[in-house]
Design a protein around this motif. Structure first.
Motif, mmCIF file in Angstrom:
data_model
loop_
_atom_site.group_PDB
_atom_site.id
_atom_site.type_symbol
_atom_site.label_atom_id
_atom_site.label_comp_id
_atom_site.label_asym_id
_atom_site.label_seq_id
_atom_site.Cartn_x
_atom_site.Cartn_y
_atom_site.Cartn_z
ATOM 1 N N ASP A 215 -11.279 -9.436 21.032
ATOM 2 C CA ASP A 215 -10.993 -10.838 20.706
ATOM 3 C C ASP A 215 -11.857 -11.796 21.520
ATOM 4 O OD1 ASP A 215 -9.004 -9.991 18.963
ATOM 5 O OD2 ASP A 215 -7.466 -10.039 20.533
ATOM 6 N N VAL A 216 -12.486 -11.292 22.563
ATOM 7 C CA VAL A 216 -13.253 -12.135 23.481
ATOM 8 C C VAL A 216 -14.751 -12.058 23.220
ATOM 9 C CG1 VAL A 216 -13.888 -12.421 25.918
ATOM 10 C CG2 VAL A 216 -11.499 -12.009 25.291
ATOM 11 N N ARG A 217 -15.229 -10.919 22.761
ATOM 12 C CA ARG A 217 -16.660 -10.628 22.757
ATOM 13 C C ARG A 217 -17.508 -11.692 22.072
ATOM 14 N NH1 ARG A 217 -18.541 -6.315 24.761
ATOM 15 N NH2 ARG A 217 -20.498 -6.660 23.671
ATOM 16 N N ASP A 218 -17.061 -12.181 20.929
ATOM 17 C CA ASP A 218 -17.885 -13.125 20.172
ATOM 18 C C ASP A 218 -17.321 -14.537 20.130
ATOM 19 O OD1 ASP A 218 -19.819 -11.190 19.465
ATOM 20 O OD2 ASP A 218 -18.453 -10.401 17.947
ATOM 21 N N ALA A 219 -16.133 -14.741 20.709
ATOM 22 C CA ALA A 219 -15.514 -16.066 20.684
ATOM 23 C C ALA A 219 -16.268 -17.015 21.600
ATOM 24 C CB ALA A 219 -14.051 -15.974 21.105
ATOM 25 N N SER A 254 -19.173 -5.912 30.739
ATOM 26 C CA SER A 254 -19.778 -5.520 29.468
ATOM 27 C C SER A 254 -18.725 -5.382 28.375
ATOM 28 C CB SER A 254 -20.522 -4.193 29.633
ATOM 29 O OG SER A 254 -21.568 -4.317 30.562
ATOM 30 N N GLU A 255 -17.578 -4.833 28.738
ATOM 31 C CA GLU A 255 -16.505 -4.646 27.769
ATOM 32 C C GLU A 255 -16.024 -5.974 27.203
ATOM 33 O OE1 GLU A 255 -12.135 -2.376 27.490
ATOM 34 O OE2 GLU A 255 -13.040 -2.802 29.445
ATOM 35 N N TYR A 256 -15.923 -6.982 28.088
ATOM 36 C CA TYR A 256 -15.436 -8.299 27.669
ATOM 37 C C TYR A 256 -16.570 -9.259 27.319
ATOM 38 C CZ TYR A 256 -10.579 -7.347 28.904
ATOM 39 O OH TYR A 256 -9.298 -6.843 28.929
#
Length: 404
Positions: A215-219, A254-256
């Motif tokens: 939910d965070v990666r592209d927001a 990297s994960e977030y």
């Protein structure tokens, strides 16, 4: 140059930057064999204002001067006429007795408007130095700019990435100068605690646990995007991140999809502001003499640190707790019997002829009490350290009695 965007050495995931999303931004290329190949959209880290910025045409044209033919008739920019410069040449004597000369052409370069990234010769030298020291992956596709000190660089970077009210992930305690830059943006701090090995990965996971990574990666709004760290000889604690911690923190980032803003003022020697002089000094010294100088500086501050630890052990044992600084110029002290050091330091310490920085100045929430304080050992003589910490011990005992 005291700060820099850079990946943590050899720890980044395999990311292929899309040139269309990189225009006008710093491109950082990473490699980690086990990572999944993906495209990195750096535009998501930019503020709305930054996305609207366009290069100044005049500056772009001025940049041509560094490679232009001497025959070029340049009438695009309002450059000051060198005939009006009051300085013609200079000679500087180094501590080893050698002389550094700035001849008239170099003096003109020093005083004239230059390329936006910095004096070209110095930029080239710093790129080579970074390559030799850190060997960052894809360095040939990255770029470097010289700023007027670390505060200027930090201010530019944070202004580029932080909107009012944004989430900012930071270690705590945090360098007070960074908080001074960030606080006007009224950020929502996600403060991550650390120990003697640096930021705790489990604490970083905890502050991010409100979000799912997907939910965070592209927001672009209402999610954390920036992770600020001070990994080597952290100010104020003096702690350096272990290699294992760096790996763990990078994997979480990297994960977030967090961009890491690394503030690393204590890795290299701090240079002054006159860029041409620094460049000529590097030419005179070469890499070997540069490293001799850095080792000399490290040895000096190592002895200063040991003197501070000796004075602390003599006067503050039983009153304070501290970790041994791995570098830098500071000793971070926790006063066991004092609820908050703010008033003790700012209102009463001067009566004892000693002054430190209260710990609250390094906290994201300055309304909360802090038992900590920072003592700098960079310019204080060992004799003064002993006297100062003796007075500090007396002050602490009086404060403890005041609170009883």
């Amino acid at each position: 140059m005291r700060w820099r965007f850079r990946d943590i050495k050899q720890m980044a995931p395999d990311l292929t930057a899309d040139p269309e999303t990189q225009r006008g931004t710093t491109v950082i290329c990473h490699t980690l064999p086990s990572a999944v190949n993906t495209k990195m959209n750096y535009s998501r880290f930019l503020t709305r204002t930054s996305k609207n910025r366009q290069p100044s045409l005049i500056r772009e044209l001025t940049n041509l001067l560094s490679t232009a033919s001497p025959e070029l008739v340049f009438m695009a920019g309002g450059l000051p006429n060198p005939q009006m410069f009051p300085f013609q040449a200079a000679s500087v004597t180094l501590t080893d007795g050698r002389t550094l000369s700035i001849h008239p052409k170099l003096m003109t370069d020093c005083l004239q408007y230059g390329a936006t990234p910095g004096y070209p010769a110095l930029v080239k030298q710093l790129k080579e130095l970074t390559q030799k020291i850190h060997a960052p992956p894809c360095w040939e596709n990255s770029d470097l700019i010289v700023t007027a000190g670390s505060q200027d660089g930090l201010c530019k970077a944070l202004e580029m990435m932080v909107n009012t009210g944004d989430y900012v992930v930071t270690q705590e305690p945090c360098y007070t100068g960074t908080l001074a830059i960030l606080n006007p943006y009224k950020p929502r701090y996600l403060a991550v605690q650390g120990d003697h090995e640096g930021m705790k990965p489990e604490a970083l996971k905890a502050v991010l646990s409100c979000w799912q990574p997907q939910d965070v990666r592209d927001a672009e709004e209402n999610v954390p995007k920036v992770l600020y760290i001070n990994p080597n000889a952290c100010n104020p604690t003096g702690v350096s991140f272990t290699e294992e911690r760096r790996w763990e923190i990078y994997k979480i980032a990297s994960e977030y999809n967090l961009i890491i803003l690394e503030d690393d003022p204590y890795y290299f020697v701090q240079f002054g502001d006159m860029k041409v002089l620094v460049s000529e000094l590097l030419k005179l010294w070469g890499m070997e003499d540069f490293f001799k100088h850095t080792h000399k500086v490290q040895d000096f501050y190592h002895k200063q640190r040991d003197a501070m630890l000796k004075a602390a052990d003599t006067h503050l044992k039983g009153l304070c707790e501290w970790s041994v600084p791995t570098g830098g110029m500071f000793l971070w002290l926790k006063v066991s019997g004092v609820y908050d050091t703010w008033d003790m330091i700012l209102e009463r310490a001067l009566t004892k002829n000693v002054i430190l920085v209260p710990g609250k100045a390094f906290m994201c929430d300055t309304s909360a009490p802090s038992q900590y304080m920072r003592a700098a050992f960079s310019v204080v003589t060992p004799e003064a350290m002993d006297k100062g910490l003796s007075s500090l011990a007396e002050l602490i005992r009086e404060e403890i009695a005041r609170q009883e």
